[in-house]
Structure formats: C-alpha cells, structure tokens
Design a protein around this motif. Structure first.
Motif, PDB file in Angstrom:
ATOM      1  N   MET A  27       0.883  -1.078   0.292  1.00 50.67           N
ATOM      2  CA  MET A  27      -0.158   0.219   0.203  1.00 50.67           C
ATOM      3  C   MET A  27       0.667   1.187  -0.070  1.00 50.67           C
ATOM      4  O   MET A  27       0.684   2.425  -0.131  1.00 50.67           O
ATOM      5  CB  MET A  27      -0.903   0.177   0.761  1.00 50.67           C
ATOM      6  N   PRO A  28       2.508   1.197   0.515  1.00 52.20           N
ATOM      7  CA  PRO A  28       2.741   2.795   0.428  1.00 52.20           C
ATOM      8  C   PRO A  28       2.953   2.949  -0.679  1.00 52.20           C
ATOM      9  O   PRO A  28       3.493   3.600  -1.654  1.00 52.20           O
ATOM     10  CB  PRO A  28       3.932   2.200   1.175  1.00 52.20           C
ATOM     11  N   VAL A  29       3.073   1.690  -2.198  1.00 50.66           N
ATOM     12  CA  VAL A  29       3.438   1.921  -3.578  1.00 50.66           C
ATOM     13  C   VAL A  29       2.412   2.687  -4.083  1.00 50.66           C
ATOM     14  O   VAL A  29       2.610   3.415  -4.845  1.00 50.66           O
ATOM     15  CB  VAL A  29       3.601   0.370  -4.412  1.00 50.66           C
ATOM     16  N   VAL A  30       1.487   2.303  -3.681  1.00 50.36           N
ATOM     17  CA  VAL A  30       0.359   3.283  -4.099  1.00 50.36           C
ATOM     18  C   VAL A  30      -0.157   4.325  -3.500  1.00 50.36           C
ATOM     19  O   VAL A  30      -0.519   5.214  -4.610  1.00 50.36           O
ATOM     20  CB  VAL A  30      -1.516   1.629  -3.748  1.00 50.36           C
ATOM     21  N   LYS A  31      -0.060   4.332  -1.504  1.00 53.05           N
ATOM     22  CA  LYS A  31      -0.039   6.496  -1.611  1.00 53.05           C
ATOM     23  C   LYS A  31       1.062   6.678  -2.623  1.00 53.05           C
ATOM     24  O   LYS A  31       0.692   8.072  -3.128  1.00 53.05           O
ATOM     25  CB  LYS A  31       0.675   5.921  -0.202  1.00 53.05           C
ATOM     26  N   ARG A  32       2.139   6.492  -2.446  1.00 54.56           N
ATOM     27  CA  ARG A  32       2.758   7.466  -3.968  1.00 54.56           C
ATOM     28  C   ARG A  32       2.604   7.715  -5.342  1.00 54.56           C
ATOM     29  O   ARG A  32       2.063   8.427  -5.311  1.00 54.56           O
ATOM     30  CB  ARG A  32       4.205   6.552  -4.138  1.00 54.56           C
ATOM     31  N   GLU A  33       1.877   6.457  -5.634  1.00 55.93           N
ATOM     32  CA  GLU A  33       1.175   6.865  -7.346  1.00 55.93           C
ATOM     33  C   GLU A  33       0.106   7.696  -6.582  1.00 55.93           C
ATOM     34  O   GLU A  33      -0.335   8.311  -7.730  1.00 55.93           O
ATOM     35  CB  GLU A  33       0.777   5.479  -7.549  1.00 55.93           C
ATOM     36  N   LEU A  34      -0.528   7.960  -5.662  1.00 53.90           N
ATOM     37  CA  LEU A  34      -1.347   8.451  -5.340  1.00 53.90           C
ATOM     38  C   LEU A  34      -1.116   9.678  -5.223  1.00 53.90           C
ATOM     39  O   LEU A  34      -1.699  11.075  -5.851  1.00 53.90           O
ATOM     40  CB  LEU A  34      -2.353   8.226  -3.499  1.00 53.90           C
ATOM     41  N   GLU A  35      -0.734  10.385  -4.691  1.00 51.46           N
ATOM     42  CA  GLU A  35       0.179  11.444  -4.128  1.00 51.46           C
ATOM     43  C   GLU A  35       0.592  12.456  -5.541  1.00 51.46           C
ATOM     44  O   GLU A  35       0.287  13.859  -5.959  1.00 51.46           O
ATOM     45  CB  GLU A  35       1.305  11.586  -3.664  1.00 51.46           C
ATOM     46  N   SER A  36       1.355  11.347  -6.474  1.00 55.57           N
ATOM     47  CA  SER A  36       2.168  11.864  -7.554  1.00 55.57           C
ATOM     48  C   SER A  36       0.863  12.602  -8.791  1.00 55.57           C
ATOM     49  O   SER A  36       1.007  13.669  -9.438  1.00 55.57           O
ATOM     50  CB  SER A  36       2.827  10.647  -8.334  1.00 55.57           C
ATOM     51  N   TYR A  37      -0.338  11.324  -8.741  1.00 55.22           N
ATOM     52  CA  TYR A  37      -1.046  11.623  -9.406  1.00 55.22           C
ATOM     53  C   TYR A  37      -2.106  12.560  -9.805  1.00 55.22           C
ATOM     54  O   TYR A  37      -2.550  13.658 -10.157  1.00 55.22           O
ATOM     55  CB  TYR A  37      -2.311  10.287 -10.055  1.00 55.22           C
ATOM     56  N   LEU A  38      -1.784  13.365  -8.016  1.00 55.00           N
ATOM     57  CA  LEU A  38      -3.134  13.871  -7.622  1.00 55.00           C
ATOM     58  C   LEU A  38      -2.513  15.173  -7.828  1.00 55.00           C
ATOM     59  O   LEU A  38      -3.077  16.481  -7.779  1.00 55.00           O
ATOM     60  CB  LEU A  38      -3.605  13.690  -6.266  1.00 55.00           C
ATOM     61  N   ALA A  39      -1.027  15.245  -7.756  1.00 51.65           N
ATOM     62  CA  ALA A  39      -0.223  16.583  -7.884  1.00 51.65           C
ATOM     63  C   ALA A  39      -0.302  16.911  -9.457  1.00 51.65           C
ATOM     64  O   ALA A  39      -0.034  18.484  -9.604  1.00 51.65           O
ATOM     65  CB  ALA A  39       1.373  16.296  -7.223  1.00 51.65           C
TER      66      ALA A  39
END
Length: 506
Positions: free
Chosen positions: A483-495
């Motif tokens: 799930m940390p991998v998903v969180k990095r993807e999420l923060e990058s995409y939303l930014a």
C-alpha cells in the motif's frame, strides 16, 4: 415394451448419476471439509466469520490510510469511466468502462438477489445499514488492489495484458526486497483457478438451471449446461476484448432491468420509503428483537457485503489490469465505483423492496420481529433466499418472476464470463502464456459448466467458495505490504492533476 425398456434405462441412468453425485460429495466432504470449516469458521464466542472480519478490517485500514479516498474522487472517477481522460494510444486491451463492466459482471449476481434476502431474514432491516457501511469501506480495498493490478501487469508484444494479485505480489515484493512473493502468488493462483471453476462457474450454471426449471418445469440439467457452455465458449474464445464487448452491454442492461423494477415498486409505495429507512436505522442500533440483537444485524450486513462485492478478494484486479492507461491510479479510481454500485445501490434496492412489501413479519403489539424456530424472521410468504425476493417483487408486480428469471440468467452468464477470465489468467500464470494453455483452460471451463448444471455437488461448491475467500487471505497480505506504493502513485497523480499536467482528451 420398448417404452418400458426406455423408461427403465432412463431410471437406471438417473440412479447411476445420483450415485456418482453422492460418491463425489462424500469424497470431497471427507477431504476438503476441514478447509471449508476453517475459512468460514466464526471468531470464538461470536457468530462473526474471521474471514469477514479480515476483509472488513482491511477495508477500514485502507480507508484511513488513503484519507477516505472513496469520498474524495467521485467526480474524477466518473470522468474517467466516461472516457474524458482516455488516451487511445495507451497500452491495454479495454476501456475504463469495459474494465468496470467486466469486473462488475463478476460481482453483481445471485448474492444481490438471494444473499440480501438471507441477510435481512436473519439480521432484520438493520442488516442493510451495516451492509451499506461495509460496501462503502470496501471501495478503498478495490481502489488499492486495482491500482496495483495495473502498476505491475505484464504487457505483451501482441497487445494483450496479464495482471492481478499473482503479478503484483511477485513483482511488488521483489521490487521492495520482501521475501516470499512467489509462493504467495502461486497459492493465490491455485485458489483462483479452483474458485473460477466452482463458485464462478458450476454454482452459476446450477442456479440458472434451477430458475429455468422452476418456471418451465423439470427437465435434465445437462440441457441447460450444454446451451450455456456453447454460448460461454463462443464469447470467451475471443479473449478479454470479446468478453468486454458482451459485458459492457449485458451489465448495464441487467442493472437497469433489476434496479428499474425495484424503483417502480418503491414509487408505487413512495409513502413508505421514509418508514423503511427508519426501520433500517432503528434495526441497526436496536436489533428490533432479532436473534443476536445489534451484533446479529451487524454480522449479517458485513457478511453480505463482503460476499457480494468481493472487495479485497483480488479477482477484480485481474480484469482492471487490462485497461488502456499509463496511469495505474486511474483504474483504482474507476474500480472503487464497483462496491458502491453492487452493494450500496443494488443490494440496498433488494432490501428496501423486501421491507416495504411487508415480507418481514412483526408483532403488532410490540413492533418486534416474529421469529421462527430456527431463529430467523418469519416471512409473509414463508419463502427464503431467492424465493423471498421473488415473492416481494411479485406481491407488487405479478409478472416479476419472469423478470427475475431473466435477471438470474443474465447474472449467471455474466459472472461465468468474468470468472472464466480470472481463472484463465491464474492458469496461464501457473502454466505459462500461450494459445495451447489458454484453449486447455477454456475447454475445461465449459465442461464444468455442464457438470454444474447437471449435478448437485454441494461440497464441491462449498470448497470452491472457500477457495474464493482464501484468495482474500493471500491478496490482503500483499496489499498491506504494497500500500505505500499505491500512496506514492496517488500523491503523484493528484499533484499532476491539480497542476494541469494530466490532460483531458474529450
């Protein structure tokens, strides 16, 4: 004389088939009963299955970890499904909408019709509240697993894709230096193949035959099986694109058919809608006289949601991984709509119709439910399961049993299509990619369609259902580590979305 001989031969064949069924039942029960009992065992001192707790706890963890993601990205999720951000040049086999329809076709099914009826007869109207809550929490599980499905998928030169928990557990664990990824992935794939042949295939064919014979009269199950097998084979032989073309038409049609009928009944009884929701909220926190009280309602609601939308099981990630996109997080956004549609909308509609049509009997003096000897609520029609749902709809619309028959057939058919793909991808993970391996599984899958319709192999179905939920044990272990991998993807995409770097195509 010839007629007598033919009848005798038919009776002997039937008896022999029954004997074979009984033998298979006994063998399976003796060898796999321990596994089924373990997967569905209750937590000591409660009636709450540990596997349901495993799914609900994981959904709660993901909801908190991703900051209630299911409530933050609604608008963008719908924009993605409608194709506003879809680049036709991206790798993948299907659109966001087709991936959503394929995954939904695997979850929207008999659980929405029969399972909800069972939940409310045991847990009362209050079970609906907890079912909705579990469905909302499950949206975060779907978001997590489907993002990873795209992130770690295999893309091949011919344009096809393979993905799902077996791939993200193997590749994701290796990427993060976590040992044990390969054995876990193999275990998941084995459970997935078993689940696809049983709960995703034989059970669906069996229930479809029962519904048809209930309307048209008894006839041999193999006839239904052969017809279904031929139709299923004609679709799955073309691969995921063929499956997606069918599901993108069947899923909206069956959803509109079922929900539309429910809305007609609710509009006919619009003055009781407020009362029905009052029953749901009151029952959720008082129990309203059911066995087990509030805890009983909670257990039934959570159990039905977990069994219906399969959030955390990992199956949907296999379908979503084939989407055309270069941004894994986008499919996470799309997939979180699944539990909402399946549980919050369709399951709730079923429950509301059962409540509003007065199927759950109460004592006029106390307002509490009247319980039978088995501890379940006595229903006005005396029916349970799919029969209760049919009686509820039929009490307002006499022609509904025919609509239900069509709905059950469509639900069964679409579920078989989706699970054929899930099983296929697990099969090719275990035995390698290639036309020969694919055809072997597809033929085997269709043979099991006929077996499922013709036989009543109870323990076999129980084992395959247990295998489906065993998938969740393996999958959620993988999700916790990744799930940390998903969180990095999420923060990058939303930014990038906020900055305008993510461009719209429509």
């Amino acid at each position: 004389m010839a007629a007598f001989a033919a009848c005798s031969a038919f009776a002997a064949t039937t008896a022999q088939a029954q004997s074979i069924d009984d033998t298979v039942n006994q063998i399976f029960l003796a060898s796999t009963g321990w596994f089924v009992n373990f997967i569905f065992a209750p937590i000591p001192g409660t009636g709450f299955s540990w596997i349901v707790a495993w799914l609900v706890i994981a959904a709660s963890v993901f909801t908190l970890y991703f900051g209630f993601i299911q409530f933050r990205v609604w608008r963008h999720s719908i924009q993605l499904v409608s194709g506003k951000y879809s680049d036709p040049n991206d790798a993948g086999e299907v659109s966001h909408f087709q991936a959503l329809a394929t995954a939904l076709s695997g979850t929207v099914g008999l659980g929405n019709i029969a399972g909800v009826a069972v939940a409310v007869t045991i847990g009362g109207a209050g079970a609906t509240f907890w079912m909705i809550l579990a469905g909302l929490l499950g949206m975060a599980s779907k978001f997590t697993e489907c993002t990873l499905g795209v992130k770690y998928r295999n893309e091949y030169a011919d344009g096809t894709v393979s993905g799902g928990p077996m791939y993200y557990i193997t590749k994701g664990f290796a990427e993060r230096g976590i040992p044990g990824g390969k054995p876990l992935a193999v275990l998941f794939a084995i459970f997935c193949v078993l689940g696809s042949l049983g709960g995703g295939n034989m059970f669906q064919a069996n229930q479809a035959h029962q519904q048809l014979s209930g309307v048209f009269g008894a006839y041999p199950g193999w006839i239904t099986g052969v017809i279904f097998a031929a139709i299923v084979f004609a679709v799955i032989i073309g691969g995921l694109k063929s499956i997606a073309r069918v599901t993108e038409r069947v899923v909206p049609f069956m959803g509109v058919l079922y929900v539309g009928t429910a809305l007609i009944i609710l509009l006919m009884n619009y003055d009781m809608i407020g009362w029905a929701f009052g029953q749901i909220f009151n029952g959720a926190f008082t129990g309203n006289g059911i066995a087990g009280g509030v805890i009983g309602a909670l257990i039934q609601g959570f159990r039905r949601a977990a069994f219906s939308n399969e959030a955390g099981v990992g199956s949907a990630a296999i379908a979503h991984s084939a989407v055309r996109t270069k941004e894994p997080i986008t499919e996470g956004f799309v997939s979180l709509l699944e539990p909402f549609i399946d549980t919050v909308v369709i399951c709730t509609m079923t429950a509301l119709v059962i409540i509003i049509t007065g199927q759950l009997t109460t004592d006029p003096a106390t307002g509490l439910y009247i319980l039978g000897e088995n501890g379940q609520i006595v229903t006005a029609s005396g029916a349970t399961g799919v029969g209760l749902t049919s009686a509820a709809f039929g009490s307002a619309l006499p022609w509904f049993p025919y609509v239900l028959m069509v709905a059950v057939l469509l639900f069964a058919f679409s579920t078989m299509l989706s699970w054929s793909y899930y099983g296929l991808k697990a099969w090719t993970y275990l035995f390698g990619e290639g036309k020969k391996q694919e055809m072997t599984f597809k033929v085997m899958f269709c043979i099991f369609v006929v077996i499922g319709a013709a036989a009543s192999l109870g323990p076999v179905i129980d084992f395959s259902d247990a295998a489906i939920f065993a998938m969740a044990v393996v999958n959620i272990i993988g999700l916790y580590f990744l799930m940390p991998v998903v969180k990095r993807e999420l923060e990058s995409y939303l930014a990038r979305l906020q900055s305008g770097a993510i461009k719209r195509f429509k």
